[in-house]
Write a protein that holds these residues in place. Sequence first.
Motif, PDB file in Angstrom:
ATOM      1  N   PRO A 142      58.325   6.911  42.803  1.00 30.12           N
ATOM      2  CA  PRO A 142      59.555   7.543  42.301  1.00 30.12           C
ATOM      3  C   PRO A 142      59.288   8.630  41.262  1.00 30.12           C
ATOM      4  O   PRO A 142      59.954   9.675  41.260  1.00 30.12           O
ATOM      5  CB  PRO A 142      60.334   6.364  41.694  1.00 30.12           C
ATOM      6  N   GLY A 155      60.170  12.550  41.800  1.00 28.92           N
ATOM      7  CA  GLY A 155      61.011  13.267  40.850  1.00 28.92           C
ATOM      8  C   GLY A 155      60.311  14.492  40.282  1.00 28.92           C
ATOM      9  O   GLY A 155      60.918  15.564  40.137  1.00 28.92           O
ATOM     10  N   VAL A 170      60.359  17.311  42.907  1.00 25.47           N
ATOM     11  CA  VAL A 170      61.678  17.951  43.037  1.00 25.47           C
ATOM     12  C   VAL A 170      61.942  18.879  41.857  1.00 25.47           C
ATOM     13  O   VAL A 170      62.418  20.012  42.037  1.00 25.47           O
ATOM     14  CB  VAL A 170      62.781  16.883  43.158  1.00 25.47           C
ATOM     15  N   ILE A 171      61.647  18.418  40.654  1.00 20.57           N
ATOM     16  CA  ILE A 171      61.860  19.249  39.465  1.00 20.57           C
ATOM     17  C   ILE A 171      61.004  20.509  39.534  1.00 20.57           C
ATOM     18  O   ILE A 171      61.467  21.622  39.237  1.00 20.57           O
ATOM     19  CB  ILE A 171      61.544  18.452  38.187  1.00 20.57           C
TER      20      ILE A 171
END
Length: 396
Positions: free
Chosen positions: A99, A103, A106-107
């Motif tokens: 996870p 994340g 994506v950022i």
Amino acid sequence: MSIRTYTNGSITTRQSTWRRLTARDSVFRRVDWILLLAAGALSLLGCLLVWSATRNRTEINNGDPQYFLIRQLINLAVGVALAAGVMWLGHHRLRGAVPVFFGFSVIAMLLVFTPMGTEINGQRAWLSIGDYTLQPGEFAKVAVILAMAMVLAAQVDAGDREYPGHRAVLQALGLAAIPLAIVLVDDLGMAMVIGVIVLGILVASGASIGWTIGLVLAGIVGGVLVWLFDVLDEYQINRFAAFANPALDPSGAGYNTNQARIAIGSGGLEGKGLFQGTQTTGQFVPEQQTDFIFTVAGEELGFIGAGGIILLLGVILWRALRIANGATELYGTIIAAGIVAWFAFQSFENIGMTLGIMPVAGIPLPFLSYGGTSMFVTWIAIGLLQSIRMKRPLAA
């Protein structure tokens, strides 16, 4: 007496080390050496091809013929270190960090639309960090594979289900849709790769065939809508037009493909020799060290050398498929299958566009094209494959 003791101690130590290395459950025995050697051979050959493509290009190599060679060797060293780290940690230990990694990816992909982002060849897909650039979309490939594997395999590996349920499939597709939507904005080639990865994962997971059929139909409908509503940028439309008719704009959109085919065709059976390619030396093929690296192989190593590259890529896919088939849990199977889909499609698309049988999509050739981010994630994938293989029990 002391000399005899020292000698015997050395012999005993060497024998002990040898036993540990050759023990039935040792890391040395569990590593897939064929996979490792094929990946290493391709990467080192890629360094030579990058060197050949850039040594005369003073406008980009800062006047140093070895500039790109040294940087690519550093990229390779970092990639191998990352692979070793993944092997040491193991894909199971990394499962809890998925996870966070997802994340982070994506950022990083969203940051390309900020002032930190850099546009290269019409695509805003890079982050500028000092003198270096990173392509976050490359990390998204690994992130999508790990995230989908974690969700789809959760209940199956726990023994609660035989195959992933509809809810798990929806959750996995929802996760994959996030990076896919981001790259669709300005990187169609990356979106194609991620789409194929998702499709390959669904097939390998054992999910209902209806999901696979539905995904294919959704992709077809989406492609038609993109074309009808004129969503593509002009340079993307020109690339497809040049693919359909290379003679349409031979000095513009079709220039890259035409020059690539000339370079490969001029190599003949045995090639002109490394560093002896006239098309390469004359700098006729743009982006030859990255997207069009295969043209250097075709011209300078000929049909034999280019065929050898395809053969080595095939060996990597074969070993990865064996690892997927021999995995002890669905989580490992899905990861390996996702990597197979990624390497297979990206290799076919990249080589195909240099031959004129696929549209130019701006994606690198795994292991060979110049680029740090691409090399890093490619070797991370090798580390994941080795970790999955090392986890399975050895045959009696």
